[in-house]
Design a protein around this motif. Structure first.
Motif, PDB file in Angstrom:
ATOM      1  N   GLY A   1      41.280  35.010  46.548  1.00  0.00           N
ATOM      2  CA  GLY A   1      40.996  36.116  45.323  1.00  0.00           C
ATOM      3  C   GLY A   1      39.526  36.468  45.070  1.00  0.00           C
TER       4      GLY A   1
ATOM      5  N   LEU B   1      37.862  40.260  43.699  1.00  0.00           N
ATOM      6  CA  LEU B   1      38.502  40.892  42.691  1.00  0.00           C
ATOM      7  C   LEU B   1      37.358  41.881  41.932  1.00  0.00           C
ATOM      8  CD1 LEU B   1      40.994  40.598  40.740  1.00  0.00           C
ATOM      9  CD2 LEU B   1      39.540  39.279  39.174  1.00  0.00           C
TER      10      LEU B   1
ATOM     11  N   LEU C   1      42.705  44.126  42.944  1.00  0.00           N
ATOM     12  CA  LEU C   1      43.136  42.793  43.499  1.00  0.00           C
ATOM     13  C   LEU C   1      42.946  43.137  44.961  1.00  0.00           C
ATOM     14  CD1 LEU C   1      46.433  42.272  41.579  1.00  0.00           C
ATOM     15  CD2 LEU C   1      44.076  41.947  40.829  1.00  0.00           C
TER      16      LEU C   1
ATOM     17  N   THR D   1      45.434  36.317  41.970  1.00  0.00           N
ATOM     18  CA  THR D   1      44.647  37.074  40.864  1.00  0.00           C
ATOM     19  C   THR D   1      45.440  37.825  39.848  1.00  0.00           C
ATOM     20  OG1 THR D   1      44.709  38.557  42.372  1.00  0.00           O
ATOM     21  CG2 THR D   1      42.374  37.345  42.367  1.00  0.00           C
TER      22      THR D   1
END
Ligand code: AMP
Ligand code: MG
Length: 400
Positions: free
Chosen positions: A281, A284, A297, A307
């Protein structure tokens, strides 16, 4: 740009969000919403002394009887205007009001009635208040039933209705637009051309958003095309009928086809932060576009899920009035030893074992959606964790 710690990024995201807005809704539409007002009783419940049983209403002071049968009271009737004379018993049914003066109910099973006389057939407790639901014993007019901030479940809705309400002020559902980006994406169910995959993230995010109390107002699949993404961001970010939250998915990283950041800028938006110290993740993005809050995302389905769980869901919950929007972590014991952690917080797909154990799944390929599906929790390995032995306490985030 250095990597932002997860907690710091979560705090900044919530700080970017506007306060939750409220609306008044009929009770039948309130389930799952969070109350925006204090709710007080608009009536006494019960509104008079009522019988809790089928039987006979008497004056406890008359002792063991016998009693002269005088009239009848059934549920739904107004209380008798005339007091019950001393020595008399009134036929009464469950939920019916007691006549003035009566203060005790004798069960119908314990008496015999002959020629208008009611007599006990067995010893029976006779005292004031016996089998009587006294006026306002459930709640009284003006009593606070619940405070703002409470999530309304079936019981709360029933209590509000019984207390005389037909509408309540609740927090509005945040409106969310989902924009999946990627030249390889096809609508799920569509025949796939060479190189295409079903855009599964949109459906996954929709389910997560709706479970958290948000409303998905549009779900688009866009190509990796700067003008197209820019135009879509502008359109859904407009105030009138637009989204409170725009979630993009994919194109958040640093590749030539990762166009979400340039599109936010081209649409006149602002980026608040990008790149989190977490795995999966990392790419982000958080920012704003017009009147909407934007959360970008990564496209990898596992990264999008993690996320989504740590950022999107808390944001949706916060904007729907939830004062504690973050998922709770639990402590579990490692069922297997683990090597030292890396430079980012690692959210490992894991399964709980035994009463309090946990073990990561193998392999930890963050593109494997099936492994995420098999996991029942995420095992958090904070950045810089030392090697750990089996039995050591770790934190997990339950998925069920
Ligand atoms: P990206 O973040 O755009 O670099 O995408 C990373 C990986 O996730 C790629 O293999 C994409 O094909 C995949 N992916 C991107 N968007 C989606 C989506 N909406 N559904 C499923 N997979 C996706
Ligand atoms: Mg992509």
């Amino acid at each position: 740009m250095s990597l932002l710690p997860v907690k710091e990024a979560q705090r900044r995201l919530i700080a970017l969000a506007p306060p939750a807005a409220s609306e008044e809704l009929p009770l039948h539409a309130c389930a799952g919403r969070i109350l925006a007002e204090t709710v007080r009783a608009r009536r006494d419940q019960p509104s008079a002394d009522l019988s809790a049983m089928d039987g006979y209403a008497v004056r406890a002071a008359d002792g063991d009887g016998p009693w002269r049968l005088t009239g009848e009271s059934a549920a739904g009737a107004a209380p008798s205007a005339r007091p019950l004379p001393p020595g008399a018993a009134m036929r009464i049914f469950t939920g019916a009001p007691l006549p003035p003066g009566a203060d005790c109910i004798i069960l119908q099973e314990t008496v015999a009635v002959e020629a208008d006389m009611v007599r006990l057939t067995e010893p029976c407790e006779i005292r004031p208040g016996h089998h009587v639901r006294t006026k306002a014993n459930d709640f009284a007019l003006g009593e606070t039933l619940f405070e703002a901030g409470r999530r309304l479940d079936a019981r709360a809705i029933a209590l509000a209705a019984l207390a005389g309400h037909d509408r309540l002020s609740v927090y509005r559902k945040p409106r969310v637009a989902i924009l999946s980006t990627g030249n390889e994406l096809a609508r799920p169910g569509e025949t796939l051309r060479q190189g295409q995959i079903p855009a599964s993230n949109g459906l996954m995010l929709r389910a997560m958003i709706e479970q958290a109390g948000g409303e998905v107002i549009s779900e688009l699949i866009l190509p990796d095309d700067l003008p197209v993404i820019t135009q879509a961001l502008r359109a859904v970010g407009q105030k009138s009928g637009g989204a409170d939250i725009i979630v993009t998915c994919g194109g958040a990283s640093v590749g030539d086809h990762d166009l979400v950041r340039p599109a936010i800028e081209a649409a006149g938006g602002a980026i608040d932060f990008w790149k989190i110290r977490m795995r999966p993740g990392k790419p982000l993005i958080a920012g704003t576009v017009r009147d909407a809050l934007l959360l970008g995302l990564p496209g990898n389905p596992v990264s999008a899920f993690v996320t989504g769980l740590l950022f999107l869901l808390p944001l949706v919950r916060h904007m729907s009035g939830d004062a504690a929007p973050f998922p709770a972590l639990l402590s579990r014991r490692l069922a297997v030893p683990l090597p030292a952690g890396g430079e980012r917080d690692d959210y490992m797909r894991a399964v709980c074992v035994g009463a309090d154990g946990v073990k990561p799944l193998r392999p930890q390929d963050s593109a494997q959606l099936s492994a995420l599906f098999r996991a029942d929790c995420l095992l958090l390995r904070p950045a810089g964790s030392l090697a750990a032995n089996a039995g050591e306490l770790v934190q997990v985030l339950p998925l069920a």
